[in-house]
Design a protein around this motif. Structure first.
Motif, short mmCIF file in Angstrom:
data_model
loop_
_atom_site.label_atom_id
_atom_site.label_comp_id
_atom_site.label_asym_id
_atom_site.label_seq_id
_atom_site.Cartn_x
_atom_site.Cartn_y
_atom_site.Cartn_z
N ASP A 5 21.23 30.41 51.00
CA ASP A 5 21.28 30.34 52.46
C ASP A 5 20.93 28.92 52.93
OD1 ASP A 5 20.95 30.51 55.17
OD2 ASP A 5 19.85 32.42 55.12
N PRO A 48 23.15 22.52 53.48
CA PRO A 48 21.74 22.77 53.78
C PRO A 48 21.34 22.10 55.10
CG PRO A 48 22.00 22.12 51.49
CD PRO A 48 23.35 21.94 52.14
N THR A 62 25.64 22.83 60.05
CA THR A 62 25.35 23.78 58.96
C THR A 62 26.14 25.07 59.13
OG1 THR A 62 23.22 22.85 58.39
CG2 THR A 62 23.49 25.19 57.98
N ALA A 101 18.62 20.91 55.96
CA ALA A 101 17.83 19.68 55.77
C ALA A 101 18.76 18.47 55.61
CB ALA A 101 16.94 19.81 54.55
N THR A 139 17.71 27.93 54.66
CA THR A 139 16.42 27.94 53.95
C THR A 139 16.30 26.65 53.14
OG1 THR A 139 17.31 29.07 52.03
CG2 THR A 139 16.49 30.47 53.81
N ASP A 140 15.24 26.56 52.38
CA ASP A 140 14.92 25.33 51.66
C ASP A 140 15.71 25.27 50.33
OD1 ASP A 140 13.69 23.05 50.90
OD2 ASP A 140 11.83 24.03 50.24
N VAL A 141 17.03 25.04 50.42
CA VAL A 141 17.86 24.98 49.21
C VAL A 141 18.39 23.58 49.01
CG1 VAL A 141 18.61 27.40 49.24
CG2 VAL A 141 19.90 25.69 50.54
N ILE A 142 18.86 23.30 47.81
CA ILE A 142 19.51 22.02 47.54
C ILE A 142 21.02 22.17 47.68
CG2 ILE A 142 19.87 20.20 45.79
CD1 ILE A 142 17.00 20.30 46.86
N THR A 174 24.91 16.55 45.83
CA THR A 174 24.69 16.48 47.28
C THR A 174 25.89 17.10 48.00
OG1 THR A 174 23.35 14.49 47.10
CG2 THR A 174 24.40 14.87 49.22
N THR A 179 20.27 17.60 58.99
CA THR A 179 19.24 17.01 59.87
C THR A 179 18.85 15.60 59.43
OG1 THR A 179 18.38 19.24 60.18
CG2 THR A 179 16.96 17.45 60.88
N SER A 180 18.84 15.38 58.11
CA SER A 180 18.37 14.07 57.64
C SER A 180 19.51 13.08 57.44
CB SER A 180 17.62 14.23 56.31
OG SER A 180 18.51 14.72 55.32
N ASP A 230 18.72 18.57 66.65
CA ASP A 230 18.56 19.92 66.10
C ASP A 230 19.77 20.80 66.38
OD1 ASP A 230 16.14 19.20 65.08
OD2 ASP A 230 14.98 19.99 66.76
#
Ligand code: TXE
Length: 479
Positions: A313, A94, A88, A96, A316-319, A276, A99-100, A81
Protein backbone atom coordinates in the motif's frame (compact mmCIF):
# COMPACT_ATOMS: atom_id res chain seq x y z
CA UNK A 1 -16.44 10.43 -8.54
CA UNK A 2 -14.36 13.41 -9.74
CA UNK A 3 -14.54 14.50 -13.35
CA UNK A 4 -11.38 16.26 -14.43
CA UNK A 5 -11.52 19.10 -16.93
CA UNK A 6 -9.28 20.61 -19.56
CA UNK A 7 -7.64 23.97 -18.90
CA UNK A 8 -8.25 26.14 -21.93
CA UNK A 9 -7.95 29.92 -22.20
CA UNK A 10 -7.66 30.30 -18.44
CA UNK A 11 -10.69 28.18 -17.59
CA UNK A 12 -11.42 24.65 -16.49
CA UNK A 13 -13.86 23.41 -19.09
CA UNK A 14 -15.42 20.31 -20.51
CA UNK A 15 -17.19 22.10 -23.33
CA UNK A 16 -17.24 19.92 -26.46
CA UNK A 17 -16.01 16.83 -24.58
CA UNK A 18 -17.66 13.93 -26.39
CA UNK A 19 -16.29 11.14 -24.27
CA UNK A 20 -14.44 10.47 -21.03
CA UNK A 21 -11.73 8.01 -20.01
CA UNK A 22 -11.60 6.20 -16.70
CA UNK A 23 -8.78 6.98 -14.32
CA UNK A 24 -7.70 4.00 -12.24
CA UNK A 25 -5.88 3.98 -8.92
CA UNK A 26 -3.20 1.33 -9.60
CA UNK A 27 -2.83 0.51 -5.92
CA UNK A 28 -6.47 -0.60 -5.65
CA UNK A 29 -7.43 -1.31 -9.26
CA UNK A 30 -10.48 0.92 -8.81
CA UNK A 31 -11.74 3.65 -11.11
CA UNK A 32 -11.79 6.87 -9.14
CA UNK A 33 -12.16 9.67 -11.64
CA UNK A 34 -13.01 10.47 -15.23
CA UNK A 35 -11.00 12.60 -17.60
CA UNK A 36 -11.94 14.20 -20.89
CA UNK A 37 -10.75 12.35 -23.98
CA UNK A 38 -10.09 15.59 -25.84
CA UNK A 39 -10.63 16.09 -29.56
CA UNK A 40 -9.50 18.30 -32.42
CA UNK A 41 -12.24 20.90 -31.75
CA UNK A 42 -10.90 21.42 -28.26
CA UNK A 43 -7.34 21.55 -29.55
CA UNK A 44 -8.32 24.22 -32.07
CA UNK A 45 -9.92 26.30 -29.31
CA UNK A 46 -6.79 25.93 -27.16
CA UNK A 47 -4.51 26.85 -30.05
CA UNK A 48 -6.56 29.95 -30.85
CA UNK A 49 -6.26 30.99 -27.17
CA UNK A 50 -2.54 30.22 -27.07
CA UNK A 51 -1.90 32.10 -30.30
CA UNK A 52 -3.63 35.24 -29.13
CA UNK A 53 -2.04 35.08 -25.65
CA UNK A 54 1.55 34.60 -26.80
CA UNK A 55 2.54 38.13 -27.93
CA UNK A 56 1.48 39.73 -24.64
CA UNK A 57 3.18 36.94 -22.68
CA UNK A 58 6.40 37.53 -24.61
CA UNK A 59 6.04 41.28 -24.14
CA UNK A 60 5.88 40.84 -20.36
CA UNK A 61 9.62 40.35 -20.51
CA UNK A 62 11.71 38.04 -18.40
CA UNK A 63 10.87 39.67 -15.08
CA UNK A 64 7.15 39.63 -15.78
CA UNK A 65 7.19 35.98 -16.77
CA UNK A 66 9.45 34.99 -13.87
CA UNK A 67 6.97 36.55 -11.49
CA UNK A 68 4.26 34.10 -12.55
CA UNK A 69 6.60 31.09 -12.58
CA UNK A 70 7.77 31.88 -9.06
CA UNK A 71 4.19 32.24 -7.89
CA UNK A 72 3.35 28.85 -9.37
CA UNK A 73 6.35 27.34 -7.56
CA UNK A 74 5.10 28.88 -4.30
CA UNK A 75 1.61 27.50 -4.87
CA UNK A 76 2.91 24.01 -5.59
CA UNK A 77 5.01 24.09 -2.43
CA UNK A 78 2.04 25.35 -0.40
CA UNK A 79 -0.13 22.49 -1.74
CA UNK A 80 2.52 19.80 -1.31
CA UNK A 81 0.35 17.36 0.64
CA UNK A 82 -2.65 17.56 -1.64
CA UNK A 83 -0.51 17.20 -4.78
CA UNK A 84 1.52 14.32 -3.33
CA UNK A 85 -1.65 12.48 -2.35
CA UNK A 86 -3.02 12.95 -5.88
CA UNK A 87 0.23 11.72 -7.43
CA UNK A 88 0.15 8.60 -5.28
CA UNK A 89 -3.51 7.94 -6.05
CA UNK A 90 -2.82 8.27 -9.78
CA UNK A 91 0.42 6.29 -10.01
CA UNK A 92 0.59 3.93 -7.03
CA UNK A 93 3.98 5.35 -6.01
CA UNK A 94 4.87 5.49 -2.30
CA UNK A 95 3.51 8.67 -0.74
CA UNK A 96 6.93 9.36 0.79
CA UNK A 97 8.42 9.48 -2.72
CA UNK A 98 5.72 11.77 -4.08
CA UNK A 99 6.17 14.05 -1.05
CA UNK A 100 9.97 14.12 -1.06
CA UNK A 101 10.70 13.99 -4.80
CA UNK A 102 7.89 14.47 -7.31
CA UNK A 103 6.15 17.53 -5.96
CA UNK A 104 9.15 19.46 -4.58
CA UNK A 105 10.87 18.95 -7.92
CA UNK A 106 7.83 20.32 -9.78
CA UNK A 107 8.14 23.50 -7.67
CA UNK A 108 11.90 23.61 -8.32
CA UNK A 109 11.35 23.32 -12.07
CA UNK A 110 9.35 26.56 -12.09
CA UNK A 111 11.71 28.30 -9.70
CA UNK A 112 14.78 27.21 -11.63
CA UNK A 113 13.56 28.45 -15.03
CA UNK A 114 12.15 31.65 -13.50
CA UNK A 115 15.72 32.41 -12.51
CA UNK A 116 17.48 30.87 -15.52
CA UNK A 117 15.62 33.07 -18.00
CA UNK A 118 16.93 36.16 -16.21
CA UNK A 119 20.49 34.95 -16.93
CA UNK A 120 19.90 33.72 -20.49
CA UNK A 121 21.98 35.75 -22.93
CA UNK A 122 22.45 35.42 -26.66
CA UNK A 123 25.79 35.35 -28.43
CA UNK A 124 27.66 37.98 -30.41
CA UNK A 125 30.50 37.30 -32.85
CA UNK A 126 32.94 39.99 -33.85
CA UNK A 127 34.52 39.64 -37.35
CA UNK A 128 37.77 41.54 -36.84
CA UNK A 129 37.22 45.10 -38.02
CA UNK A 130 34.66 44.05 -40.64
CA UNK A 131 31.37 43.46 -38.82
CA UNK A 132 29.62 42.47 -35.65
CA UNK A 133 27.07 39.66 -35.55
CA UNK A 134 24.55 39.25 -32.81
CA UNK A 135 22.05 36.48 -32.31
CA UNK A 136 18.43 37.11 -31.41
CA UNK A 137 16.66 34.31 -29.57
CA UNK A 138 12.94 34.77 -29.89
CA UNK A 139 10.26 32.41 -28.59
CA UNK A 140 8.86 29.94 -31.12
CA UNK A 141 5.17 30.79 -30.60
CA UNK A 142 2.89 27.92 -29.56
CA UNK A 143 4.67 24.74 -28.48
CA UNK A 144 3.52 21.26 -27.46
CA UNK A 145 4.62 19.45 -24.28
CA UNK A 146 3.71 15.77 -23.95
CA UNK A 147 4.60 13.93 -20.78
CA UNK A 148 4.39 10.38 -19.39
CA UNK A 149 2.90 8.75 -16.30
CA UNK A 150 5.95 7.76 -14.27
CA UNK A 151 6.81 11.21 -12.83
CA UNK A 152 3.67 13.04 -13.88
CA UNK A 153 3.90 16.57 -12.44
CA UNK A 154 7.69 16.48 -12.26
CA UNK A 155 8.12 15.83 -16.00
CA UNK A 156 5.19 17.97 -17.14
CA UNK A 157 6.60 21.02 -15.33
CA UNK A 158 10.13 20.20 -16.55
CA UNK A 159 8.82 21.01 -20.04
CA UNK A 160 6.24 23.70 -19.34
CA UNK A 161 8.56 25.83 -17.19
CA UNK A 162 11.31 26.49 -19.81
CA UNK A 163 8.73 26.84 -22.60
CA UNK A 164 6.86 29.54 -20.67
CA UNK A 165 10.02 31.19 -19.35
CA UNK A 166 11.26 31.63 -22.93
CA UNK A 167 8.03 33.45 -23.86
CA UNK A 168 6.10 30.70 -25.65
CA UNK A 169 2.53 29.73 -25.02
CA UNK A 170 1.96 26.05 -24.40
CA UNK A 171 -0.39 23.23 -25.26
CA UNK A 172 0.38 20.47 -22.75
CA UNK A 173 -0.87 16.91 -22.69
CA UNK A 174 -0.22 14.87 -19.55
CA UNK A 175 -0.45 11.10 -19.63
CA UNK A 176 -3.99 9.77 -19.62
CA UNK A 177 -2.83 7.27 -16.97
CA UNK A 178 -1.87 9.96 -14.44
CA UNK A 179 -3.73 13.23 -15.16
CA UNK A 180 -4.75 14.40 -11.70
CA UNK A 181 -1.83 16.62 -10.71
CA UNK A 182 -1.93 18.37 -14.09
CA UNK A 183 -5.57 19.11 -13.40
CA UNK A 184 -4.68 20.46 -9.95
CA UNK A 185 -1.90 22.55 -11.54
CA UNK A 186 -4.56 24.13 -13.80
CA UNK A 187 -6.41 25.25 -10.69
CA UNK A 188 -3.21 26.73 -9.27
CA UNK A 189 -2.63 28.64 -12.53
CA UNK A 190 -6.10 30.13 -12.16
CA UNK A 191 -5.41 30.97 -8.50
CA UNK A 192 -2.26 32.93 -9.33
CA UNK A 193 -3.92 34.73 -12.24
CA UNK A 194 -1.69 33.32 -14.98
CA UNK A 195 -2.78 35.22 -18.11
CA UNK A 196 -5.49 33.34 -20.04
CA UNK A 197 -4.33 31.12 -22.87
CA UNK A 198 -0.64 31.14 -21.96
CA UNK A 199 -0.85 27.54 -20.73
CA UNK A 200 -3.50 25.10 -21.94
CA UNK A 201 -3.73 21.55 -20.65
CA UNK A 202 -5.65 19.01 -22.68
CA UNK A 203 -6.30 15.52 -21.36
CA UNK A 204 -6.85 12.36 -23.35
CA UNK A 205 -5.36 9.53 -25.32
CA UNK A 206 -1.96 9.73 -26.92
CA UNK A 207 -3.00 8.41 -30.30
CA UNK A 208 -5.92 10.87 -30.42
CA UNK A 209 -5.27 14.28 -28.84
CA UNK A 210 -1.52 13.62 -28.55
CA UNK A 211 -1.25 12.81 -32.23
CA UNK A 212 -3.42 15.84 -33.11
CA UNK A 213 -0.99 18.08 -31.19
CA UNK A 214 1.98 16.60 -33.05
CA UNK A 215 0.33 17.12 -36.44
CA UNK A 216 -1.11 20.58 -35.84
CA UNK A 217 0.60 23.08 -38.18
CA UNK A 218 0.45 25.91 -35.63
CA UNK A 219 2.50 23.99 -33.08
CA UNK A 220 6.12 24.83 -33.77
CA UNK A 221 7.96 22.44 -31.48
CA UNK A 222 7.31 19.30 -29.49
CA UNK A 223 8.97 18.34 -26.27
CA UNK A 224 8.14 14.70 -25.52
CA UNK A 225 9.08 12.18 -22.84
CA UNK A 226 7.82 8.63 -23.17
CA UNK A 227 8.39 5.31 -24.86
CA UNK A 228 10.82 4.85 -27.77
CA UNK A 229 8.10 3.47 -30.06
CA UNK A 230 5.94 6.53 -29.42
CA UNK A 231 9.01 8.69 -30.05
CA UNK A 232 9.39 7.08 -33.47
CA UNK A 233 5.76 7.80 -34.34
CA UNK A 234 6.15 11.39 -33.20
CA UNK A 235 9.37 11.89 -35.15
CA UNK A 236 7.75 10.47 -38.32
CA UNK A 237 4.65 12.68 -37.91
CA UNK A 238 6.54 15.88 -37.13
CA UNK A 239 9.34 15.56 -39.70
CA UNK A 240 7.34 16.61 -42.80
CA UNK A 241 6.56 19.91 -41.06
CA UNK A 242 10.19 20.35 -39.90
CA UNK A 243 9.10 20.88 -36.31
CA UNK A 244 11.70 21.19 -33.62
CA UNK A 245 11.75 18.01 -31.57
CA UNK A 246 13.11 17.10 -28.17
CA UNK A 247 12.61 13.40 -27.47
CA UNK A 248 13.51 11.88 -24.12
CA UNK A 249 12.84 8.17 -24.60
CA UNK A 250 13.52 4.83 -22.95
CA UNK A 251 16.66 3.38 -21.45
CA UNK A 252 18.31 0.07 -20.60
CA UNK A 253 20.80 1.54 -18.24
CA UNK A 254 23.93 -0.30 -17.09
CA UNK A 255 25.54 -0.08 -13.65
CA UNK A 256 29.22 -1.03 -13.54
CA UNK A 257 30.37 -2.23 -10.13
CA UNK A 258 34.13 -2.61 -9.67
CA UNK A 259 35.89 -4.55 -6.93
CA UNK A 260 37.37 -1.31 -5.58
CA UNK A 261 33.95 0.29 -4.98
CA UNK A 262 32.76 1.42 -1.57
CA UNK A 263 30.85 -1.83 -0.98
CA UNK A 264 28.05 -0.74 1.34
CA UNK A 265 27.46 2.57 -0.39
CA UNK A 266 27.26 0.74 -3.71
CA UNK A 267 24.71 -1.79 -2.44
CA UNK A 268 22.48 1.08 -1.30
CA UNK A 269 23.08 2.99 -4.51
CA UNK A 270 22.22 0.04 -6.75
CA UNK A 271 19.02 -0.60 -4.82
CA UNK A 272 17.92 3.02 -5.17
CA UNK A 273 18.89 3.13 -8.84
CA UNK A 274 17.05 -0.10 -9.59
CA UNK A 275 13.85 0.06 -7.60
CA UNK A 276 12.92 3.71 -7.06
CA UNK A 277 9.37 4.23 -8.31
CA UNK A 278 9.14 0.44 -8.90
CA UNK A 279 11.88 0.75 -11.54
CA UNK A 280 9.67 3.06 -13.58
CA UNK A 281 12.16 5.88 -14.08
CA UNK A 282 13.81 6.14 -17.48
CA UNK A 283 17.15 6.63 -15.67
CA UNK A 284 16.81 3.48 -13.52
CA UNK A 285 19.59 0.92 -13.74
CA UNK A 286 18.41 -2.43 -15.04
CA UNK A 287 21.62 -4.25 -16.05
CA UNK A 288 24.03 -4.64 -13.14
CA UNK A 289 27.55 -5.72 -14.12
CA UNK A 290 29.77 -6.76 -11.21
CA UNK A 291 33.50 -7.49 -11.25
CA UNK A 292 34.00 -11.25 -10.94
CA UNK A 293 36.16 -11.13 -7.80
CA UNK A 294 33.35 -9.59 -5.71
CA UNK A 295 30.41 -11.09 -7.62
CA UNK A 296 29.44 -13.74 -5.01
CA UNK A 297 29.69 -11.44 -1.98
CA UNK A 298 28.08 -8.49 -3.75
CA UNK A 299 25.20 -10.61 -5.02
CA UNK A 300 24.62 -12.06 -1.57
CA UNK A 301 24.58 -8.67 0.14
CA UNK A 302 22.37 -7.19 -2.57
CA UNK A 303 19.80 -9.99 -2.35
CA UNK A 304 19.77 -9.82 1.43
CA UNK A 305 18.90 -6.14 1.31
CA UNK A 306 16.38 -6.47 -1.53
CA UNK A 307 14.47 -9.05 0.46
CA UNK A 308 13.91 -6.44 3.17
CA UNK A 309 12.27 -3.92 0.79
CA UNK A 310 8.64 -3.51 1.74
CA UNK A 311 6.12 -3.73 -1.11
CA UNK A 312 2.48 -2.75 -0.76
CA UNK A 313 0.00 0.00 0.00
CA UNK A 314 1.70 3.22 -1.16
CA UNK A 315 0.02 5.16 1.62
CA UNK A 316 2.05 3.18 4.16
CA UNK A 317 5.77 3.07 4.83
CA UNK A 318 6.83 0.99 1.79
CA UNK A 319 9.72 1.23 -0.63
CA UNK A 320 7.81 -0.19 -3.61
CA UNK A 321 4.21 0.68 -4.44
CA UNK A 322 2.11 -0.41 -7.39
CA UNK A 323 2.97 -0.43 -11.09
CA UNK A 324 1.06 2.02 -13.23
CA UNK A 325 -1.54 -0.33 -14.75
CA UNK A 326 -2.73 -3.89 -15.15
CA UNK A 327 -1.36 -3.91 -18.72
CA UNK A 328 2.02 -2.73 -17.53
CA UNK A 329 2.07 -5.30 -14.72
CA UNK A 330 1.33 -8.00 -17.30
CA UNK A 331 4.07 -6.69 -19.57
CA UNK A 332 6.63 -6.83 -16.76
CA UNK A 333 5.52 -10.33 -15.68
CA UNK A 334 5.79 -11.46 -19.33
CA UNK A 335 9.43 -10.29 -19.36
CA UNK A 336 10.08 -12.29 -16.18
CA UNK A 337 8.67 -15.40 -17.88
CA UNK A 338 10.72 -14.62 -20.98
CA UNK A 339 13.86 -14.42 -18.85
CA UNK A 340 13.29 -18.03 -17.78
CA UNK A 341 12.67 -19.12 -21.38
CA UNK A 342 15.92 -17.40 -22.36
CA UNK A 343 17.82 -19.46 -19.78
CA UNK A 344 17.89 -16.98 -16.90
CA UNK A 345 17.42 -17.87 -13.24
CA UNK A 346 15.18 -15.81 -10.98
CA UNK A 347 17.22 -15.40 -7.81
CA UNK A 348 14.82 -13.06 -6.05
CA UNK A 349 11.17 -12.00 -6.45
CA UNK A 350 9.69 -12.62 -9.88
CA UNK A 351 6.09 -12.74 -8.81
CA UNK A 352 2.98 -10.67 -8.62
CA UNK A 353 2.33 -9.43 -5.10
CA UNK A 354 -1.22 -9.37 -3.75
CA UNK A 355 -1.61 -7.39 -0.53
CA UNK A 356 -4.57 -7.99 1.73
CA UNK A 357 -7.14 -5.30 2.40
CA UNK A 358 -7.47 -1.99 0.55
CA UNK A 359 -4.89 -2.86 -2.11
CA UNK A 360 -5.83 -6.44 -2.95
CA UNK A 361 -6.86 -5.39 -6.47
CA UNK A 362 -3.63 -3.40 -7.09
CA UNK A 363 -0.85 -4.03 -9.58
CA UNK A 364 2.20 -5.00 -7.53
CA UNK A 365 5.34 -6.99 -8.39
CA UNK A 366 8.06 -8.05 -5.96
CA UNK A 367 11.56 -6.68 -6.65
CA UNK A 368 13.10 -9.15 -9.05
CA UNK A 369 16.68 -10.19 -9.74
CA UNK A 370 17.66 -12.43 -12.64
CA UNK A 371 21.04 -13.92 -13.46
CA UNK A 372 22.50 -16.11 -16.15
CA UNK A 373 21.38 -14.13 -19.20
CA UNK A 374 23.72 -13.06 -21.98
CA UNK A 375 23.82 -9.53 -23.36
CA UNK A 376 21.89 -10.78 -26.41
CA UNK A 377 18.88 -11.91 -24.39
CA UNK A 378 15.79 -9.78 -25.09
CA UNK A 379 15.49 -9.21 -21.35
CA UNK A 380 18.89 -7.49 -21.49
CA UNK A 381 18.09 -5.58 -24.66
CA UNK A 382 14.53 -4.30 -24.22
CA UNK A 383 13.25 -1.76 -21.74
CA UNK A 384 11.12 -3.48 -19.10
CA UNK A 385 10.41 -0.40 -16.96
CA UNK A 386 9.63 -2.31 -13.80
CA UNK A 387 11.31 -3.61 -10.62
CA UNK A 388 13.46 -6.08 -12.54
CA UNK A 389 17.25 -6.18 -12.82
CA UNK A 390 19.75 -8.63 -14.27
CA UNK A 391 23.15 -9.43 -12.77
CA UNK A 392 26.22 -10.49 -14.72
CA UNK A 393 29.90 -10.79 -13.76
CA UNK A 394 32.74 -9.25 -15.80
CA UNK A 395 36.48 -9.86 -15.79
CA UNK A 396 37.97 -6.69 -17.21
CA UNK A 397 37.20 -3.03 -17.71
CA UNK A 398 36.97 -3.57 -21.49
CA UNK A 399 34.45 -6.33 -21.05
CA UNK A 400 32.40 -4.15 -18.69
CA UNK A 401 32.43 -1.32 -21.20
CA UNK A 402 31.42 -3.58 -24.09
CA UNK A 403 28.50 -4.95 -22.05
CA UNK A 404 27.43 -1.46 -20.98
CA UNK A 405 27.46 -0.20 -24.57
CA UNK A 406 25.89 -3.38 -25.95
CA UNK A 407 22.28 -2.28 -26.44
CA UNK A 408 20.47 0.10 -28.77
CA UNK A 409 19.72 2.41 -25.84
CA UNK A 410 22.05 5.08 -24.48
CA UNK A 411 20.44 7.10 -21.74
CA UNK A 412 22.34 6.79 -18.45
CA UNK A 413 25.05 4.72 -16.78
CA UNK A 414 26.34 4.49 -13.25
CA UNK A 415 29.94 3.56 -12.43
CA UNK A 416 30.93 2.38 -8.96
CA UNK A 417 34.67 2.56 -8.28
CA UNK A 418 37.05 4.49 -6.03
CA UNK A 419 39.57 4.68 -8.89
CA UNK A 420 39.23 8.19 -10.27
CA UNK A 421 41.29 7.55 -13.39
CA UNK A 422 39.13 4.58 -14.31
CA UNK A 423 36.05 6.65 -13.68
CA UNK A 424 37.15 9.36 -16.11
CA UNK A 425 38.23 6.82 -18.70
CA UNK A 426 34.87 5.05 -18.61
CA UNK A 427 32.82 8.23 -18.49
CA UNK A 428 34.43 9.26 -21.76
CA UNK A 429 33.76 5.95 -23.48
CA UNK A 430 30.26 5.12 -22.26
CA UNK A 431 27.78 5.64 -25.05
CA UNK A 432 25.13 7.47 -23.01
CA UNK A 433 23.85 10.97 -22.29
CA UNK A 434 24.40 10.90 -18.53
CA UNK A 435 27.05 9.19 -16.34
CA UNK A 436 26.68 9.08 -12.57
CA UNK A 437 29.84 8.30 -10.59
CA UNK A 438 29.14 6.48 -7.30
CA UNK A 439 25.67 8.01 -7.30
CA UNK A 440 22.35 8.04 -9.09
CA UNK A 441 19.85 10.79 -9.96
CA UNK A 442 21.97 13.46 -8.37
CA UNK A 443 20.52 16.28 -10.44
CA UNK A 444 21.73 19.81 -11.09
CA UNK A 445 19.01 21.38 -13.22
CA UNK A 446 21.61 23.33 -15.23
CA UNK A 447 23.09 20.15 -16.74
CA UNK A 448 22.07 18.64 -20.09
CA UNK A 449 19.74 15.66 -19.76
CA UNK A 450 18.90 13.21 -22.53
CA UNK A 451 20.15 10.21 -24.41
CA UNK A 452 21.83 8.85 -27.52
CA UNK A 453 20.83 6.00 -29.86
CA UNK A 454 17.23 4.87 -29.23
CA UNK A 455 17.07 6.89 -26.02
CA UNK A 456 16.22 10.04 -27.87
CA UNK A 457 17.13 13.28 -29.49
CA UNK A 458 18.19 16.58 -27.97
CA UNK A 459 18.75 17.55 -24.37
CA UNK A 460 16.60 19.05 -21.66
CA UNK A 461 17.73 21.17 -18.72
CA UNK A 462 19.46 24.52 -18.28
CA UNK A 463 20.46 26.45 -21.39
CA UNK A 464 19.69 23.43 -23.57
CA UNK A 465 16.00 23.76 -22.78
CA UNK A 466 15.96 27.53 -23.26
CA UNK A 467 17.78 27.15 -26.58
CA UNK A 468 15.29 24.48 -27.65
CA UNK A 469 12.33 26.74 -26.92
CA UNK A 470 13.79 29.73 -28.81
CA UNK A 471 14.71 30.33 -32.45
CA UNK A 472 18.12 31.86 -33.10
CA UNK A 473 18.39 34.58 -35.73
CA UNK A 474 21.74 36.05 -36.64
CA UNK A 475 22.00 39.76 -37.43
CA UNK A 476 25.20 40.84 -39.23
CA UNK A 477 26.15 44.55 -39.15
CA UNK A 478 29.29 45.71 -41.03
CA UNK A 479 31.29 48.45 -39.33
O1 TXE B 1 4.19 5.46 -22.97
P1 TXE B 1 3.81 6.42 -24.14
P2 TXE B 1 3.45 4.16 -22.50
C1 TXE B 1 8.47 3.47 -21.77
C2 TXE B 1 8.33 2.23 -20.93
C3 TXE B 1 6.91 1.88 -21.12
C4 TXE B 1 6.72 2.22 -22.57
C5 TXE B 1 5.33 2.48 -23.00
O2 TXE B 1 9.12 1.19 -21.43
O3 TXE B 1 6.66 0.53 -20.86
O4 TXE B 1 7.47 3.39 -22.74
O5 TXE B 1 4.69 3.31 -22.05
C6 TXE B 1 1.49 10.14 -25.27
N1 TXE B 1 1.27 11.12 -30.29
N2 TXE B 1 8.33 4.70 -21.05
O6 TXE B 1 2.75 3.45 -23.60
O7 TXE B 1 2.65 5.85 -24.91
C7 TXE B 1 0.79 9.46 -24.12
O8 TXE B 1 -0.57 9.79 -24.10
C8 TXE B 1 1.45 11.95 -29.25
C9 TXE B 1 9.53 5.41 -20.81
O9 TXE B 1 2.61 4.49 -21.37
O10 TXE B 1 5.04 6.74 -24.86
C10 TXE B 1 1.58 9.99 -22.95
O11 TXE B 1 1.14 11.32 -22.63
N3 TXE B 1 1.49 11.54 -27.98
C11 TXE B 1 9.29 6.78 -20.35
C12 TXE B 1 3.01 10.05 -23.49
O12 TXE B 1 2.86 10.05 -24.92
C13 TXE B 1 1.34 10.24 -27.73
C14 TXE B 1 8.11 7.08 -19.54
C15 TXE B 1 3.89 8.87 -23.10
O13 TXE B 1 3.22 7.66 -23.35
C16 TXE B 1 1.15 9.31 -28.78
C17 TXE B 1 6.95 6.30 -19.92
C18 TXE B 1 1.12 9.81 -30.10
N4 TXE B 1 0.96 9.01 -31.17
C19 TXE B 1 7.11 5.15 -20.63
N5 TXE B 1 1.04 8.08 -28.24
C20 TXE B 1 10.48 7.62 -20.01
N6 TXE B 1 11.34 7.89 -20.99
O14 TXE B 1 10.60 8.08 -18.89
C21 TXE B 1 1.15 8.23 -26.90
N7 TXE B 1 1.33 9.53 -26.59
Amino acid sequence: MDTLANYINGQLTNENTDNYLENINPATGEVYSLLPNSNLNQLNTAIAAATSAQPAWEALGTEGRSYYLNRLADKIAANLDQLAAAETEDTGKPIALATSLDIPRAASNFRFFAQAISQFASESHNMGNQAINYTLRDPLGVVGCISPWNLPLYLLTWKIAPALAAGNSVIAKPSELAPKTAYLLSQLCIDIGLPDGVLNILHGQGNKIGQAIIEHPQIKAISFTGGTKTGQIIAASAAPQFKKLSLELGGKNPALVFADCDFDKTIDGIIRASFTNQGQVCMCSSRIYIEQSIYPSFKQALLKKIQTLAVGDPLTDVILGALISKDHQEKVLAYIRLAQQEGGTIVCGGTQYVPTGRCEGGFFITPTVIEGLSIDARVNQEEIFGPVITLQPFNSEQEALALANGTNYGLAATVWTENLTRMHRLAKQLDVGVVWANSWMLRDLRTPLGGVKNSGLGREGGWEALRFFTEPKNVCIPY
